[in-house]
Design a protein around this motif. Structure first.
Motif, mmCIF file in Angstrom:
data_model
loop_
_atom_site.group_PDB
_atom_site.id
_atom_site.type_symbol
_atom_site.label_atom_id
_atom_site.label_comp_id
_atom_site.label_asym_id
_atom_site.label_seq_id
_atom_site.Cartn_x
_atom_site.Cartn_y
_atom_site.Cartn_z
ATOM 1 N N TYR A 167 0.817 -1.207 0.000
ATOM 2 C CA TYR A 167 0.000 0.000 0.000
ATOM 3 C C TYR A 167 0.853 1.261 0.000
ATOM 4 O O TYR A 167 0.535 2.253 -0.648
ATOM 5 C CB TYR A 167 -0.933 0.018 1.215
ATOM 6 C CG TYR A 167 -2.014 -1.035 1.156
ATOM 7 C CD1 TYR A 167 -2.926 -1.066 0.101
ATOM 8 C CD2 TYR A 167 -2.124 -2.005 2.151
ATOM 9 C CE1 TYR A 167 -3.916 -2.038 0.041
ATOM 10 C CE2 TYR A 167 -3.111 -2.973 2.096
ATOM 11 C CZ TYR A 167 -4.003 -2.986 1.043
ATOM 12 O OH TYR A 167 -4.978 -3.937 0.972
ATOM 13 N N GLU A 168 1.948 1.229 0.734
ATOM 14 C CA GLU A 168 2.786 2.421 0.880
ATOM 15 C C GLU A 168 3.387 2.863 -0.443
ATOM 16 O O GLU A 168 3.594 4.048 -0.670
ATOM 17 C CB GLU A 168 3.901 2.132 1.895
ATOM 18 C CG GLU A 168 4.757 3.343 2.217
ATOM 19 C CD GLU A 168 5.810 3.035 3.263
ATOM 20 O OE1 GLU A 168 6.633 3.918 3.532
ATOM 21 O OE2 GLU A 168 5.807 1.899 3.803
ATOM 22 N N PHE A 194 -6.388 12.714 -0.430
ATOM 23 C CA PHE A 194 -4.987 12.369 -0.164
ATOM 24 C C PHE A 194 -4.910 11.023 0.554
ATOM 25 O O PHE A 194 -4.043 10.184 0.254
ATOM 26 C CB PHE A 194 -4.328 13.463 0.655
ATOM 27 C CG PHE A 194 -2.852 13.267 0.885
ATOM 28 C CD1 PHE A 194 -1.988 13.075 -0.168
ATOM 29 C CD2 PHE A 194 -2.328 13.266 2.171
ATOM 30 C CE1 PHE A 194 -0.622 12.901 0.037
ATOM 31 C CE2 PHE A 194 -0.976 13.086 2.398
ATOM 32 C CZ PHE A 194 -0.123 12.906 1.322
ATOM 33 N N ALA A 195 -5.827 10.776 1.491
ATOM 34 C CA ALA A 195 -5.849 9.504 2.211
ATOM 35 C C ALA A 195 -6.112 8.342 1.269
ATOM 36 O O ALA A 195 -5.533 7.259 1.395
ATOM 37 C CB ALA A 195 -6.907 9.553 3.307
ATOM 38 N N ASN A 229 -0.615 12.608 -6.860
ATOM 39 C CA ASN A 229 0.468 11.628 -6.895
ATOM 40 C C ASN A 229 1.825 12.236 -6.552
ATOM 41 O O ASN A 229 2.766 11.506 -6.239
ATOM 42 C CB ASN A 229 0.536 10.968 -8.271
ATOM 43 C CG ASN A 229 -0.674 10.107 -8.558
ATOM 44 O OD1 ASN A 229 -1.151 9.402 -7.687
ATOM 45 N ND2 ASN A 229 -1.190 10.179 -9.775
ATOM 46 N N PHE A 230 1.934 13.566 -6.622
ATOM 47 C CA PHE A 230 3.199 14.227 -6.305
ATOM 48 C C PHE A 230 3.197 14.841 -4.911
ATOM 49 O O PHE A 230 4.216 15.366 -4.464
ATOM 50 C CB PHE A 230 3.498 15.329 -7.327
ATOM 51 C CG PHE A 230 3.853 14.822 -8.699
ATOM 52 C CD1 PHE A 230 5.061 14.193 -8.932
ATOM 53 C CD2 PHE A 230 2.970 14.965 -9.755
ATOM 54 C CE1 PHE A 230 5.392 13.720 -10.194
ATOM 55 C CE2 PHE A 230 3.282 14.505 -11.024
ATOM 56 C CZ PHE A 230 4.497 13.875 -11.242
ATOM 57 N N VAL A 231 2.060 14.806 -4.217
ATOM 58 C CA VAL A 231 1.960 15.431 -2.898
ATOM 59 C C VAL A 231 2.617 14.541 -1.858
ATOM 60 O O VAL A 231 2.311 13.353 -1.751
ATOM 61 C CB VAL A 231 0.477 15.689 -2.517
ATOM 62 C CG1 VAL A 231 0.380 16.245 -1.096
ATOM 63 C CG2 VAL A 231 -0.166 16.661 -3.500
ATOM 64 N N SER A 232 3.526 15.105 -1.077
ATOM 65 C CA SER A 232 4.236 14.322 -0.070
ATOM 66 C C SER A 232 3.767 14.617 1.348
ATOM 67 O O SER A 232 3.944 13.790 2.248
ATOM 68 C CB SER A 232 5.747 14.584 -0.167
ATOM 69 O OG SER A 232 6.032 15.962 -0.051
ATOM 70 N N CYS A 233 3.151 15.796 1.572
ATOM 71 C CA CYS A 233 2.773 16.174 2.929
ATOM 72 C C CYS A 233 1.642 17.193 2.874
ATOM 73 O O CYS A 233 1.651 18.094 2.034
ATOM 74 C CB CYS A 233 3.978 16.760 3.659
ATOM 75 S SG CYS A 233 3.625 17.360 5.326
ATOM 76 N N VAL A 234 0.653 17.044 3.775
ATOM 77 C CA VAL A 234 -0.434 18.014 3.896
ATOM 78 C C VAL A 234 -0.450 18.537 5.326
ATOM 79 O O VAL A 234 -0.495 17.753 6.285
ATOM 80 C CB VAL A 234 -1.804 17.388 3.557
ATOM 81 C CG1 VAL A 234 -2.914 18.401 3.771
ATOM 82 C CG2 VAL A 234 -1.817 16.885 2.130
ATOM 83 N N TYR A 246 -9.853 22.157 2.383
ATOM 84 C CA TYR A 246 -8.999 21.305 3.210
ATOM 85 C C TYR A 246 -9.587 19.912 3.424
ATOM 86 O O TYR A 246 -8.900 18.896 3.243
ATOM 87 C CB TYR A 246 -8.738 21.973 4.562
ATOM 88 C CG TYR A 246 -7.836 21.164 5.463
ATOM 89 C CD1 TYR A 246 -6.459 21.165 5.271
ATOM 90 C CD2 TYR A 246 -8.359 20.383 6.489
ATOM 91 C CE1 TYR A 246 -5.616 20.419 6.083
ATOM 92 C CE2 TYR A 246 -7.539 19.629 7.303
ATOM 93 C CZ TYR A 246 -6.170 19.651 7.093
ATOM 94 O OH TYR A 246 -5.347 18.904 7.898
ATOM 95 N N GLN A 247 -10.861 19.814 3.790
ATOM 96 C CA GLN A 247 -11.450 18.513 4.094
ATOM 97 C C GLN A 247 -11.473 17.599 2.868
ATOM 98 O O GLN A 247 -11.112 16.415 2.959
ATOM 99 C CB GLN A 247 -12.861 18.685 4.643
ATOM 100 C CG GLN A 247 -13.492 17.371 5.101
ATOM 101 C CD GLN A 247 -14.832 17.568 5.789
ATOM 102 O OE1 GLN A 247 -15.292 18.686 5.967
ATOM 103 N NE2 GLN A 247 -15.464 16.476 6.183
ATOM 104 N N ASP A 248 -11.890 18.138 1.731
ATOM 105 C CA ASP A 248 -11.906 17.334 0.506
ATOM 106 C C ASP A 248 -10.501 16.869 0.133
ATOM 107 O O ASP A 248 -10.317 15.739 -0.338
ATOM 108 C CB ASP A 248 -12.512 18.139 -0.647
ATOM 109 C CG ASP A 248 -14.009 18.332 -0.503
ATOM 110 O OD1 ASP A 248 -14.632 17.596 0.285
ATOM 111 O OD2 ASP A 248 -14.552 19.232 -1.162
#
Length: 235
Positions: free
Chosen positions: A98-99, A229-230, A198-203, A222-224
């Motif tokens: 999964y990771e 992202f999850a 796919n390029f996002v590493s941190c929120v 933010y919520q969406d």
């Protein structure tokens, strides 16, 4: 041409898998090339020379040197879209996929039916990625930019800026219109920004990190964003 890598430190296992895959692709009339690697280090070395050199990677988990899980993490640092399929003798390892967004896994000893099913899934995923692109015209030149290569869009007055790893393109348009065209792995995070998850590493609370850059997040988005992202973490 379809480029496949089989990475396994056991030559017999590599050959068995290669025979099954080659026979099926020949029957389908698909032009292909299969490269064999006996360890994760040589696989990563090939990707460092050309990050897009493989479309599908069959990756053994229990190998000498760096194991398949660690190899997959390094693959994802270089290439975010190659299809990874784990090969293992132990089902307990599967959850580690999964990771790194592995498509599936093959248990040893190989069952031809399972391999063919997973290969079919991989081919469909590749088709869905490669057939999606954005066409833009700049002066007299027309560019085709694949969505999976786009990191994010920026709206700047009447212009849109497309940011990729290698280039930045500016053209006239509206972000609202682009948002309707892009695949589901894009999400609007701000009035001015549309990003490739796919390029996002941190929120964080009011910004995200994408390819080493910080972009603002609107409170209303933010919520969406967090839900989307999850989901990418579970693919």
């Amino acid at each position: 041409m379809l480029h496949i890598c089989i990475c396994d430190d056991e030559k017999v296992q590599r050959n068995n898998l290669k025979v099954i895959i080659s026979t099926q692709l020949e029957l389908k009339g698909i032009d292909f090339h299969i490269m064999e690697c006996e360890d994760g280090e040589s696989l990563i070395e090939s990707l460092n020379k050309n990050k897009n050199c493989f479309d599908i990677i069959f990756l053994d988990i229990e190998m000498n040197g760096i194991n398949g899980i660690e190899t997959a993490k390094q693959i994802r640092d270089i290439n975010d879209i190659a299809v990874i399929i784990f090969v293992t003798g132990f089902a307990d390892y599967v959850f580690n996929g999964y990771e790194v967004r592995a498509l599936n896994y093959v248990l040893k000893p190989y069952k031809e039916e399972k391999i063919l099913d997973i290969l079919s899934q991989a081919l469909k995923q590749i088709d869905s990625i490669q057939n999606k692109f954005l066409m833009i015209q700049l002066n007299r030149n027309i560019y085709r930019i694949y969505f999976h290569d786009i990191i994010y869009f920026i709206s700047d007055k009447r212009k849109l800026i497309v940011v990729t790893d290698e280039n930045t393109y500016e053209f006239y348009g509206k972000l609202d219109d682009i948002e309707k065209e892009v695949p589901s792995f894009f999400i609007r995070i701000h009035q001015r920004y549309l990003v490739n998850l796919n390029f996002v590493s941190c929120v964080e609370d009011n910004e995200l990190e994408i390819k080493g850059q910080k972009l603002p997040i609107s409170r209303s988005k933010y919520q969406d964003l967090m839900i989307a992202f999850a989901k990418t973490m579970l693919r």
